[in-house]
Design an enzyme around this catalytic site. Sequence first.
Site, PDB file in Angstrom:
ATOM      1  N   GLU A   1      47.380 106.840   7.227  1.00  0.00           N
ATOM      2  CA  GLU A   1      47.115 107.050   5.788  1.00  0.00           C
ATOM      3  C   GLU A   1      45.815 106.482   5.473  1.00  0.00           C
ATOM      4  OE1 GLU A   1      49.838 106.118   7.032  1.00  0.00           O
ATOM      5  OE2 GLU A   1      51.144 107.948   6.931  1.00  0.00           O
TER       6      GLU A   1
ATOM      7  N   SER B   1      32.912 103.526  20.338  1.00  0.00           N
ATOM      8  CA  SER B   1      33.302 104.302  19.101  1.00  0.00           C
ATOM      9  C   SER B   1      33.288 103.501  17.787  1.00  0.00           C
ATOM     10  CB  SER B   1      34.270 105.321  19.206  1.00  0.00           C
ATOM     11  OG  SER B   1      34.285 106.367  18.507  1.00  0.00           O
TER      12      SER B   1
ATOM     13  N   HIS C   1      33.893 111.368  25.759  1.00  0.00           N
ATOM     14  CA  HIS C   1      33.657 110.249  24.777  1.00  0.00           C
ATOM     15  C   HIS C   1      34.395 108.797  25.217  1.00  0.00           C
ATOM     16  CE1 HIS C   1      32.946 108.426  21.122  1.00  0.00           C
ATOM     17  NE2 HIS C   1      34.259 108.167  20.670  1.00  0.00           N
TER      18      HIS C   1
END
Length: 299
Positions: free
Chosen positions: A221, A125, A280
């Site tokens: 964040e 990924s 995945h």
Amino acid sequence: MWQWVKNLWVSSCPRISPIRDVDSSPVTLRSNRPRTLPLSYRLLDGLDTLPPVVFLHGLFSNKNIFQAEAEALALETGRKVLTVDARNHGESPHSPDCSYEAMSADLQVLLSKLGLTPCVLIGHSMGGKTAMMLALQKPELVDRLVSVDISPLVAKDMPNIFKIIPAMKSANIPGNLSHSQVSKIFDEHLKPFVKDSSIRQYLFNSLVQTNGQYVWKVNAENLWQQKEQFLDKLQIQGVYPGPTLFLTNHNSPFVPSSHYPKIKLLFPEARFQTIPDAGHIIHIKKPQEFMDSILNFLS
């Protein structure tokens, strides 16, 4: 043999201490390149006569996700095997720059310092895109390339993986519980948000015990603020001419067959292999098939 090693590792937890990059200050490759960070890593020793293997984890994960595979691969092939925490993940430093160019630059510095080039890059990924970026930038550093269920392009129906951030941040798990208890509580907490059990297991890998409580060791964040970069296509021109394997789930939304012609332009020696019902997180849901594919590609 590899399954025995994996079971042993899972039952006894990792015993190999991280070997950290001793230089704690950021390094600049060139004035026009991103400032690089010293990455946390583990290196398993092996033969100098074979190209080393480097595992790169996906988004929201860390180097431990590939530790069982790294140990099995080192045992079966005799190669040196490196697992790495990307910036903003695991024990590596945080940075507001989450770009693939920055992550590739980090890796280039680390590989150079450890003398591990040319190497075999295996990236899942996000790690797969980082591996592709490095291979396109510096093909001489990469002996072979494996991209695990990710394309250098953008899939129109790619799932919104960032929706799990609020669920992960809301997990409140005391640190005085056993590993099995924590696993059960975490799994129940995520079920309403993440239906795939292999993805829940993948996310559990990033929970660590700190100050009497389990916390998510991801800089969520910064990753959230730059989420469009992770979903965008690689912004680079170049060609990687070496052997390349795109290992995917059957009918993967991350690597649709419509991408194959454009992928072949960037990676002319690319071949595509699908593993049915692998999801995945192929290395979690189909670990034996994943390892078989890697070993066949290396041989």
